[in-house]
Design an enzyme around this catalytic site. Structure first.
Site, PDB file in Angstrom:
ATOM      1  N   GLY A   1     -10.163  -3.412  -9.084  1.00 47.45           N
ATOM      2  CA  GLY A   1     -11.608  -3.270  -9.192  1.00 47.45           C
ATOM      3  C   GLY A   1     -12.299  -4.247  -8.267  1.00 47.45           C
TER       4      GLY A   1
ATOM      5  N   CYS B   1       2.584  -5.293 -11.253  1.00 44.59           N
ATOM      6  CA  CYS B   1       1.759  -6.072 -10.326  1.00 44.59           C
ATOM      7  C   CYS B   1       0.834  -6.978 -11.112  1.00 44.59           C
ATOM      8  CB  CYS B   1       0.947  -5.127  -9.437  1.00 44.59           C
ATOM      9  SG  CYS B   1      -0.156  -5.963  -8.277  1.00 44.59           S
TER      10      CYS B   1
ATOM     11  N   HIS C   1       5.962  -4.091  -1.382  1.00 49.34           N
ATOM     12  CA  HIS C   1       4.853  -4.220  -2.346  1.00 49.34           C
ATOM     13  C   HIS C   1       3.780  -5.158  -1.797  1.00 49.34           C
ATOM     14  CE1 HIS C   1       3.342  -4.502  -6.649  1.00 49.34           C
ATOM     15  NE2 HIS C   1       2.726  -5.529  -6.072  1.00 49.34           N
ATOM     16  N   GLU C   2       4.201  -6.320  -1.280  1.00 54.49           N
ATOM     17  CA  GLU C   2       3.239  -7.303  -0.774  1.00 54.49           C
ATOM     18  C   GLU C   2       2.597  -6.853   0.538  1.00 54.49           C
ATOM     19  OE1 GLU C   2       2.264  -9.398  -2.792  1.00 54.49           O
ATOM     20  OE2 GLU C   2       3.927  -9.162  -4.191  1.00 54.49           O
TER      21      GLU C   2
ATOM     22  N   HIS D   1      -0.312  -4.712  -0.194  1.00 55.54           N
ATOM     23  CA  HIS D   1      -1.515  -5.465  -0.564  1.00 55.54           C
ATOM     24  C   HIS D   1      -2.341  -5.839   0.665  1.00 55.54           C
ATOM     25  CE1 HIS D   1      -1.536  -6.015  -4.856  1.00 55.54           C
ATOM     26  NE2 HIS D   1      -0.277  -6.421  -4.876  1.00 55.54           N
TER      27      HIS D   1
END
Length: 251
Positions: free
Chosen positions: A79, A180, A222-223, A226
């Site tokens: 969010g 996460c 995964h990182e 981001h």
């Protein structure tokens, strides 16, 4: 835009937003929806519904103790616009500077405090291309031999990558449950490549390259996501998405 400017903007809460208005990309986060902000800076999607009315006690608390600024000592939650924007590259000449070193040190401290195995700078409110990963021996010992073999678990020392680039070495994918810290309390099955290579700069500004497979490769992917504003929910099998405490609600 310089690294120093980006760090300053992140501290002011003016993070890049993924939505676009009539005047281009929005540069105002929810905390910027105040009367002194020009209308053309606001996102096309309204944040008015998220405005909270604070009590007088809360108001006075914030007057006396100002809210924290990035790099945060906590992890930003889904969010927050910083998690959905593409992080900016770091000026190599600035890596040894106080601002970037503070970001790296905070990143490692938060990662270790939460006992997680990887974390990116956007997750602590800094929209820069920096990530950290570590898989301690102690954590590995807590896993069963069967789990180690199935998931490809292995102990990994602390590694820092600045401006990392990922290259796929083995295009086959494997499915495992993934969680996460920015989507706290949930997990889902996510496909990831078996083997990858990452190259970039370390915390000293030196060139580094590392080939990873199994679980370390999953952490890296995964990182890296981001840094591009991608969350695991964008890649998951939605039927496997679950609240990790679902059983507790039945007890």
């Amino acid at each position: 835009m310089t690294t120093k400017t980006l760090l300053l903007l992140s501290r002011l809460g003016l993070r890049l937003c993924t939505s676009k208005g009539a005047h281009g990309p929005c540069r105002a986060g929810p905390s910027s929806c105040l009367s002194h902000v020009s209308p053309h800076l606001l996102c096309s999607s309204s944040y008015s519904s998220s405005i909270k009315v604070r009590s007088y006690l809360q108001y006075m608390k914030h007057k006396i103790i100002p809210p924290p600024s990035p790099p945060y000592k906590h992890v930003c939650q889904v969010g927050d616009p910083v998690l959905r924007s593409r992080a900016a590259a770091v000026d190599p000449a600035a890596i040894r500077g106080a601002e970037i070193q503070k970001t790296i040190n905070t990143l490692v401290k938060v990662m270790r405090k939460l006992d997680c195995v990887g974390l990116s700078a956007p997750q602590i409110g800094v929209p820069l291309r920096i990530l950290a990963l570590e898989y301690p021996e102690k954590m590995l010992e807590e896993s069963s031999p069967a789990s180690r073999e199935a998931r490809g678990l292995s102990a990994q020392p602390l590694r820092i990558f600045v401006n990392p680039h990922l290259r796929v070495l083995d295009g086959r994918t494997v499915l495992f449950q993934e969680a996460c810290e920015s989507i706290s309390g949930y997990s889902a099955t996510v496909p990831r490549y078996l083997s990858v290579e990452v190259s970039g700069l370390n915390e000293k500004g030196e060139d580094v390259t590392w080939q990873a497979s199994g679980w370390p490769a999953r952490i890296l992917q995964h990182e890296m996501d981001h840094l591009d504003g991608v969350l695991y929910v964008d890649r998951m099998d939605s039927r496997t998405f679950l609240n990790i405490n679902w059983q507790a609600f039945n007890e």
